[in-house]
Enzyme design. Structure first.
Site, short mmCIF file in Angstrom:
data_model
loop_
_atom_site.label_atom_id
_atom_site.label_comp_id
_atom_site.label_asym_id
_atom_site.label_seq_id
_atom_site.Cartn_x
_atom_site.Cartn_y
_atom_site.Cartn_z
N ASP A 1 0.85 -1.33 -0.02
CA ASP A 1 -0.48 -0.57 -0.05
C ASP A 1 0.36 1.22 -0.37
O ASP A 1 1.99 1.07 0.20
CB ASP A 1 -0.97 0.19 1.00
CG ASP A 1 -0.42 -0.32 2.28
OD1 ASP A 1 0.71 -0.47 2.47
OD2 ASP A 1 -1.02 -1.25 3.65
N ASP B 1 -7.27 -3.20 14.46
CA ASP B 1 -9.47 -3.38 13.74
C ASP B 1 -9.04 -5.19 13.26
O ASP B 1 -9.75 -5.04 12.32
CB ASP B 1 -8.95 -2.13 13.78
CG ASP B 1 -8.60 -1.61 11.83
OD1 ASP B 1 -7.56 -2.30 11.91
OD2 ASP B 1 -8.98 -1.23 11.20
N HIS C 1 -7.32 -5.11 10.25
CA HIS C 1 -7.05 -4.82 8.52
C HIS C 1 -5.49 -5.44 8.63
O HIS C 1 -4.49 -5.55 9.44
CB HIS C 1 -7.09 -3.42 8.23
CG HIS C 1 -5.79 -2.79 8.48
ND1 HIS C 1 -6.03 -1.32 9.52
CD2 HIS C 1 -4.67 -2.58 8.91
CE1 HIS C 1 -5.14 -0.72 9.48
NE2 HIS C 1 -3.40 -1.76 9.08
N GLU D 1 -9.85 -2.04 5.28
CA GLU D 1 -10.07 -1.93 6.66
C GLU D 1 -11.12 -2.58 7.00
O GLU D 1 -12.35 -2.75 6.13
CB GLU D 1 -10.77 -0.13 6.85
CG GLU D 1 -9.35 0.82 6.24
CD GLU D 1 -8.97 1.20 8.05
OE1 GLU D 1 -8.12 -0.13 8.58
OE2 GLU D 1 -7.88 1.80 8.36
P1 PGA Z 1 2.80 -2.06 12.67
O1 PGA Z 1 1.25 -1.71 11.80
O2 PGA Z 1 3.23 -2.72 12.55
O3 PGA Z 1 2.82 -1.02 12.98
O4 PGA Z 1 1.92 -2.66 14.45
C1 PGA Z 1 0.81 -3.36 10.90
C2 PGA Z 1 -0.75 -2.40 10.16
O5 PGA Z 1 -1.65 -1.57 11.15
O6 PGA Z 1 -1.16 -3.23 9.08
#
Ligand code: PGA
Length: 263
Positions: free
Chosen positions: A70, A139, A141, A146
């Site tokens: 992304d 959450d 994702h 999302e």
């Molecule tokens: P993080 O993010 O590795 O900084 O916890 C993970 C994500 O939001 O996919």
């Protein structure tokens, strides 16, 4: 294998080292492998191990094709909080991946839907992604899919939730500066990777991990679609594994893995 393989390690260092070994094996077996990368805090140690293996001449990434999950829309790739910057700084620069083999969604494209289609075509023409590295949001994702994302979605525009924007506020020097829109590989795109390697560390990931592995498959926990994947490996530290009800079973299975299946 035809199931999620849940591997619980004592800490994130051990889990990241194992993840790096899985990637290293793939590149040794197939020097022109296509690898899918993720950003965020979670894969940083794994990337450090890959950099170390490259420095020690154990691994050659010169023929590898790279994809990223992304990128923010409207953010210049040179912005320090862009995922372009993150990848070149933390991995692509140090392991000397060829620039023409790097594919990160183009959030500056004049025609975003066309850029999304082109991204999908590039994955196909590379022969498909061999291993996709994934982190998970609080959450549930993966990528920036999302909750409520279609479980068959392709690379497209998504709008971030307020929670995800807050989680990225620090990188931008304020929550209000985080872009609202992103391009992300879809869940259908991610599901086509031959192996998915999901990493999660720390107690704030315990709930989404339990939902992903043991809950219903639902668009409200996008990572739960991985239950349908043929080869999804989930690497956890103790904290992220804490809410799994079948934890003893996962430990037993991994502890008794036949030698020929070991990483
Ligand atoms: P993080 O993010 O590795 O900084 O916890 C993970 C994500 O939001 O996919």
């Amino acid at each position: 294998m035809g199931a999620m393989e849940v591997i619980i390690q004592s800490d994130k260092r051990q889990a990241s080292l194992l993840g790096a070994r899985i990637i290293a094996r793939q590149v040794q077996k197939k020097p022109n492998a296509a690898l899918g990368f993720a950003t965020g805090k979670t894969p940083l140690l794994l990337y450090q191990f890959l950099v170390q293996m490259h420095r020690e001449k154990e691994l050659d990434f010169s023929r590898v094709t790279a994809f990223n999950l992304d990128e923010y829309i409207g953010l210049d790739p040179s912005h320090p909080a862009s995922f372009h910057s993150y990848m070149w700084q933390n991995l692509f620069g140090p392991i000397a991946i060829r620039e023409d083999k790097v594919n990160i969604p183009n959030g500056m494209a004049a025609d975003i839907p066309a850029a999304c289609r082109k991204f999908e075509e590039t994955i196909k023409s590379s022969g498909g992604i061999d291993i996709q590295i994934l982190g998970i949001g609080r959450d549930g994702h993966i990528g920036f899919n999302e909750p409520s994302s279609s479980l068959t979605s392709r690379t497209r525009i998504k709008t971030l939730t307020a929670e995800t924007r807050r989680d990225h506020g620090q990188e931008f020097g304020g929550d209000e500066k985080v872009p609202f829109h992103v391009i992300t590989m879809g869940l259908g795109t991610i599901m086509e990777a031959r192996t998915c390697l999901l990493l999660a560390f720390g107690k704030e990931k315990a709930r989404p991990i339990a939902q992903t592995i043991e809950g219903p498959i639902t668009a409200m926990v996008p990572a739960s679609i991985l239950q349908l994947h043929q080869r999804a490996i989930v690497l956890l530290d103790e904290e992220a594994a804490a809410e799994l009800t079948k934890i003893d079973y996962y430990r037993w299975v991994y502890g008794h893995k036949p030698d020929w299946q070991k990483y």
